[in-house]
Write an enzyme that holds these catalytic residues in place. Structure first.
Site, PDB file in Angstrom:
ATOM      1  CE1 TYR A   1      42.075  32.528  28.927  1.00 59.30           C
ATOM      2  CE2 TYR A   1      39.914  33.203  28.121  1.00 59.30           C
ATOM      3  CZ  TYR A   1      40.730  32.270  28.728  1.00 59.30           C
ATOM      4  OH  TYR A   1      40.205  31.076  29.139  1.00 59.30           O
TER       5      TYR A   1
ATOM      6  CE1 TYR B   1      35.826  32.645  26.909  1.00 60.01           C
ATOM      7  CE2 TYR B   1      36.822  32.571  29.086  1.00 60.01           C
ATOM      8  CZ  TYR B   1      36.673  32.049  27.813  1.00 60.01           C
ATOM      9  OH  TYR B   1      37.370  30.926  27.463  1.00 60.01           O
TER      10      TYR B   1
ATOM     11  NE  ARG C   1      33.337  27.364  27.760  1.00 61.01           N
ATOM     12  CZ  ARG C   1      34.422  26.701  28.161  1.00 61.01           C
ATOM     13  NH1 ARG C   1      35.601  27.048  27.712  1.00 61.01           N
ATOM     14  NH2 ARG C   1      34.338  25.671  28.990  1.00 61.01           N
TER      15      ARG C   1
ATOM     16  CG  HIS D   1      37.337  27.877  31.781  1.00 58.88           C
ATOM     17  ND1 HIS D   1      36.355  28.677  31.219  1.00 58.88           N
ATOM     18  CD2 HIS D   1      38.393  27.940  30.936  1.00 58.88           C
ATOM     19  CE1 HIS D   1      36.812  29.191  30.097  1.00 58.88           C
ATOM     20  NE2 HIS D   1      38.043  28.772  29.891  1.00 58.88           N
TER      21      HIS D   1
ATOM     22  CG  HIS E   1      42.335  26.919  29.568  1.00 59.44           C
ATOM     23  ND1 HIS E   1      41.684  26.199  28.600  1.00 59.44           N
ATOM     24  CD2 HIS E   1      41.765  28.140  29.551  1.00 59.44           C
ATOM     25  CE1 HIS E   1      40.770  26.943  28.018  1.00 59.44           C
ATOM     26  NE2 HIS E   1      40.787  28.152  28.579  1.00 59.44           N
TER      27      HIS E   1
END
Lengths: 203, 243
Positions: free
Chosen positions: B111, B150, B160, B163, B165
């Protein structure tokens, strides 16, 4: 739930039809969701504008720095806004009804708003003035929802159908306290003083 | 669809743990332990405040907001994808002019947010945040880059699944939902306590998008479909108010 972090998945199972379930907002939303003007429910020149602020705290009483609050409320006449616009500047004396604010490293948030007018229940029963609030955070798999009432509305609060249905010692967790420059309202997501959270979703 | 129409009164922790949404407390998801309400939720009397919510118009978004590959000076690295679908209510009616906000990691699983410590490269041409409004049919469409999986510190060797959000307003405060969209065939589902916080497997699988060849664009991008159903009571939709 398993303790070895293996959850069997059945490839032959397909999705059912229906509502989309919730997932956590996660830790990395601050670059995407909160925005500079988000905390302004009203413009700075709106008569009676004040700060509504406080902290979001976890079950150990520690600040939650990665949470986000949203509020939605009626205007001082008790009317709900139906005109678009949440991203543009609520300049002058504009009222937009919506606010969004991420918490800082000390779990603090702050909105600029006004006291809403009273909005009755759909059945026509009077309610005390309140702001609807949703709490999102890393660690919360779905939002927690509450109402923010005001401590200088004692008479209306005493007659409010929700407040009066809640155990007396828990009512204060939904009531903001008048302070010099506005109202203070802390959210305790867990613990002895846990904020009263609501199921408004009926889903 | 409305599993309880109780308008006031206390509901028990058992009824609060609805099969649709995850419980607040899922001990495998470590950060839920101190951040999960433990007392019973209370169903308030229905009021117009919760049965309405912010409305949106074309002034709230720009066309480029929905194309996450256009937010840098150049093209981001990764698999270009189109994510589209419809937003409907639980009566099957399209939810129009509703805001969808999305955010995600880059193709390396990083991110842009500065507290993401994953030692994977940042992409100078990728921010990873976008938004759009649903159209008159409730349809939405984003262009992006497929996010990478990640690692995180929830448990040993925790990853994770990839995905995106999503944050949706629906028509009312009661319809607000924040969720995550996953990709078909992800091999990391089996160890993810967030995905598996939804105990009912057919419900959980609503969060997995499907590959949609009909929207893949030749020589350019692959398509995924993710339909969203928002629920909960709302006041009469604005567009039906005798307009």
């Amino acid at each position: 739930m398993s303790t070895d972090f293996r959850y069997p998945q059945d490839d032959t199972v397909t999705a059912s039809e229906g509502l989309t379930p919730s997932q956590t907002i996660g830790p990395f939303f601050k670059f995407a969701l909160p925005y500079d003007l988000g905390s302004g429910v009203v413009g700075p020149d709106h008569p009676g504008a004040f700060r509504l602020y406080g902290q979001v705290l976890d079950g150990d009483g520690q600040p939650i720095p990665d949470s986000m609050l949203e509020i939605w409320q009626a205007d001082p006449n008790g009317d709900l806004v139906s005109t678009p616009g949440i991203y543009d500047e609520p300049g002058g004396d504009r009222f937009r009804g919506f606010g969004r604010c991420g918490t800082d490293e000390a779990g603090r948030y702050e909105f600029r708003t006004v006291k809403p007018g009273a909005v009755p229940t759909v059945d026509g029963h009077p309610q005390a003035p309140y702001v609807a609030m949703a709490v999102f955070a890393r660690g919360m798999l779905r939002q927690a929802v509450t109402r923010v009432y005001f401590d200088d509305e004692a008479e209306a609060n005493a007659a409010d159908p929700l407040l009066s249905s809640v155990e007396e010692e828990r009512r204060r967790t939904m009531i903001a306290n008048r302070v010099e420059d506005g109202y203070r309202f802390d959210v305790r997501v867990q613990g002895a003083d846990e904020t009263v959270f609501l199921d408004v979703f009926a889903r | 669809m409305h599993e309880h129409d109780v308008m006031s009164g206390v509901i028990t922790p058992e009824t609060a743990a609805r099969p649709l949404d995850p419980a607040y407390r899922v001990d495998d998801y470590r950060s839920s332990r101190l951040r999960s309400p433990r007392k019973a939720l209370i169903v308030p009397p229905a009021g117009l405040t919760e049965l309405t919510g912010p409305q949106f118009g074309s002034g709230d978004v720009r066309d480029t907001d929905a194309d996450l590959t256009m937010h840098g000076d150049g093209e981001p690295i990764g698999e270009r994808i189109i994510v589209h679908g419809t937003v409907t209510d639980d009566y099957g009616k399209p939810v129009r002019n509703s805001l969808i906000e999305i955010w995600q990691a880059n193709s390396a699983g990083r991110y842009i947010q500065k507290d993401d410590q994953h030692p994977a490269p940042l992409d100078p041409n990728f921010v990873g945040a976008g938004r759009c409004l649903t159209d008159d049919e409730g349809h939405y469409r984003f262009v992006s880059i497929k996010p990478g999986p990640y690692p995180w510190k929830n448990h040993d060797n925790a990853w994770r699944p990839a995905h995106i959000h999503l944050s949706l307003f629906g028509r009312a405060f009661t319809q607000r939902v924040v969720t995550q969209m996953y990709f078909p065939g992800d091999l990391l589902f089996f160890q993810d306590p967030i995905f598996n916080s939804i105990r009912d497997e057919p419900v959980r699988k609503r969060l997995i998008s499907s590959y949609d060849h009909s929207v893949s664009v030749p020589e350019w991008a692959t398509g995924y479909r993710f339909d969203i159903v928002v629920g909960g009571r709302s006041a009469t939709p604005v567009e039906d108010k005798g307009a």
